[in-house]
Design an enzyme around this catalytic site. Structure first.
Site, PDB file in Angstrom:
ATOM      1  N   PRO A  21      51.148  26.144   4.429  1.00  0.00           N
ATOM      2  CA  PRO A  21      50.062  26.228   3.433  1.00  0.00           C
ATOM      3  C   PRO A  21      48.828  25.438   3.859  1.00  0.00           C
ATOM      4  O   PRO A  21      47.694  25.888   3.672  1.00  0.00           O
ATOM      5  CB  PRO A  21      50.695  25.638   2.165  1.00  0.00           C
ATOM      6  CG  PRO A  21      52.159  25.895   2.326  1.00  0.00           C
ATOM      7  CD  PRO A  21      52.431  25.763   3.802  1.00  0.00           C
ATOM      8  N   GLU A  67      47.837  24.824   6.940  1.00  0.00           N
ATOM      9  CA  GLU A  67      47.175  25.569   8.024  1.00  0.00           C
ATOM     10  C   GLU A  67      46.371  26.737   7.439  1.00  0.00           C
ATOM     11  O   GLU A  67      45.249  27.009   7.857  1.00  0.00           O
ATOM     12  CB  GLU A  67      48.235  26.086   9.011  1.00  0.00           C
ATOM     13  CG  GLU A  67      47.642  26.792  10.195  1.00  0.00           C
ATOM     14  CD  GLU A  67      48.682  27.175  11.254  1.00  0.00           C
ATOM     15  OE1 GLU A  67      49.883  26.895  11.043  1.00  0.00           O
ATOM     16  OE2 GLU A  67      48.286  27.759  12.269  1.00  0.00           O
ATOM     17  N   GLN A 101      16.092  47.892  -0.544  1.00  0.00           N
ATOM     18  CA  GLN A 101      17.124  47.611  -1.552  1.00  0.00           C
ATOM     19  C   GLN A 101      18.511  47.528  -0.917  1.00  0.00           C
ATOM     20  O   GLN A 101      19.351  46.743  -1.349  1.00  0.00           O
ATOM     21  CB  GLN A 101      17.102  48.702  -2.630  1.00  0.00           C
ATOM     22  CG  GLN A 101      17.885  48.282  -3.855  1.00  0.00           C
ATOM     23  CD  GLN A 101      17.901  49.366  -4.910  1.00  0.00           C
ATOM     24  OE1 GLN A 101      18.217  50.528  -4.622  1.00  0.00           O
ATOM     25  NE2 GLN A 101      17.551  49.011  -6.118  1.00  0.00           N
TER      26      GLN A 101
END
Ligand SMILES: Cc1cc2nc3c(=O)[nH]c(=O)nc-3n(C[C@H](O)[C@H](O)[C@H](O)COP(=O)(O)OP(=O)(O)OC[C@H]3O[C@@H](n4cnc5c(N)ncnc54)[C@H](O)[C@@H]3O)c2cc1C
Length: 384
Positions: free
Chosen positions: A241, A243, A280
């Site tokens: 977790p 890492e 846009q």
């Protein structure tokens, strides 16, 4: 815009000082290091002198004993400018914390002060030519002979592999026992029989050395076991977790950086009598990425907070890594597009960021493995 609330004044001051170091000691030289395929050892010593390595290592082992956010600041400041060469993350976030979590007092006292100073460089040797995602399938063997182990095998894709003085090495001490046969060792690169292979040529992260490593009858004392014999697999699982969180921090930071570079570029570059940012399409692409980058950052910061409280679970870490890695790759692609042909030129940071990005969906647990973890949680109580 939601402000980041994790950092205090001392972290901001630290960020200023890290930023100065990165801008003077790294940015001007990075292009040369990309050509060299490696950063100089001297950089590690300078970073050590400035306290950039292993910030959380306690004073008893030569460190500053700071909180994890100081390490986070170092990683973010490197990623913010695309400085993917220095392999500080592996050294600090993985190798040093493996030693802190599982090492004996002797191992900590010997290695950590050297790692803090940049005198010893760490690497993590797990992946093999035939075993990456499926780590319990590693074949590198460590066979006990009295008070020693004899190691034979091969690793691949090892970050800091050319520079490293120390490898946290995943081996099999019992090849019939599957995951229960995995044992981690601290292996010094000075041991007889240790050989570095090629510095592998990569798509991106070209200034970071990534190597093959070979172990040919490497003899090490049994005291070099890191943790317990046969416990290497669960030890690795507890570190994953962290890492994955580090990878998410990387991605969240790069996404923000490339959006800023692209907004700056498109506000200046002109076509058909307008700036590119007047179209846009440009605004929508960047607005969409910006919105999702804010979501990614907020979730990642929440994971940092949980990690610091010892509450980050593997599923949330997998979600953070998966979502940020995918957005990271999408962002560099869409931003590069808005640079037109210049975006494809190596001299532009966006080109490097594009090449560097691809690995985030592979290393440290691939996207598919993250999905497997998340799906397991989703379905575990529904399976009959
Ligand atoms: C630049 C770089 C640096 C690295 N640094 C290090 C390092 O320092 N130390 C280290 O030990 N390793 C390192 N690695 C290795 C990295 O962690 C592995 O590449 C990664 O874990 C994937 O393993 P593999 O390459 O063997 O791919 P494989 O495991 O062969 O996977 C191939 C494909 O199959 C998929 N797959 C595998 N299993 C499943 C499954 N159960 N379900 C669905 N799909 C699946 C994968 O997601 C992938 O897409 C590095 C890799 C790179 C590219």
């Amino acid at each position: 815009m939601i402000a980041r609330t994790l950092f205090q004044e001392e972290h901001d001051m630290w960020r200023n000082s890290v930023r100065r170091f990165v801008e003077t000691e790294i940015v001007p030289f990075h292009a040369q290091w990309e050509q060299d395929g490696i950063v100089p050892r001297e950089l590690w010593r300078k970073a050590g002198e400035q306290g950039l390595l292993c910030c959380t290592v306690p004073e008893a082992y030569g460190g500053l004993g700071l909180d994890y956010l100081f390490d986070v600041v170092v990683f973010e400041e490197l990623w913010r400018v695309g400085a993917s060469g220095p392999g500080f993350l592996i050294h600090t976030d993985l190798v040093a914390t493996y030693i802190l979590s599982f090492g004996t007092e002797e191992q900590k006292t010997f290695w950590l002060p050297k790692m803090v100073k940049g005198e010893a460089i760490g690497s993590l040797g797990m992946t093999e030519p035939h075993a990456g995602s499926d780590l319990k399938a590693v074949r590198t063997q460590a066979v006990r002979e009295g008070d020693e182990f004899v190691i034979n095998g091969q690793k691949v894709f090892i970050s800091n592999g050319q520079l490293c003085d120390l490898v946290v090495l995943a081996t099999k001490t019992d090849s019939a026992a599957g995951a229960k046969g995995v044992t981690l060792f601290l292996v010094e690169s000075s041991r007889e029989g240790f050989k570095r292979g090629r510095n592998l040529e990569k798509l991106g992260m070209r200034a970071q050395d990534t190597s093959e490593l070979f172990f040919d009858n490497v003899r090490i004392p049994a005291t070099n076991i890191l943790g317990e014999e046969g416990r290497g697999f669960p030890q690795m699982m507890t570190k994953l977790p962290q890492e994955r969180l580090a990878q998410a921090i990387r991605s969240a930071t790069v996404i923000e950086a490339v959006i800023e570079w692209t907004a700056d570029y498109t506000a200046e570059r002109r076509a058909f009598g307008k700036t590119i940012s007047d179209f846009q399409n440009t605004q929508f692409v960047l607005a969409d990425l910006k919105a999702r980058s804010v979501m990614a950052r907020v979730f990642t910061d929440k994971c940092i907070d949980l990690f610091m409280k010892g509450e980050l679970d593997p599923v949330d870490a997998a979600i953070a890594k998966m979502v940020t890695s995918e957005l990271h790759c999408e962002a560099v692609d869409k931003c590069l597009q808005l640079f037109g042909g210049w975006g494809y030129m190596w001299e532009y940071p966006i080109a490097r960021a594009y090449a560097d990005a691809r690995v985030v969906k592979i290393a440290g647990g691939s996207i598919e493995i993250m999905k497997t973890i998340i799906a397991r949680e989703l379905f575990s109580h529904r399976m009959r």
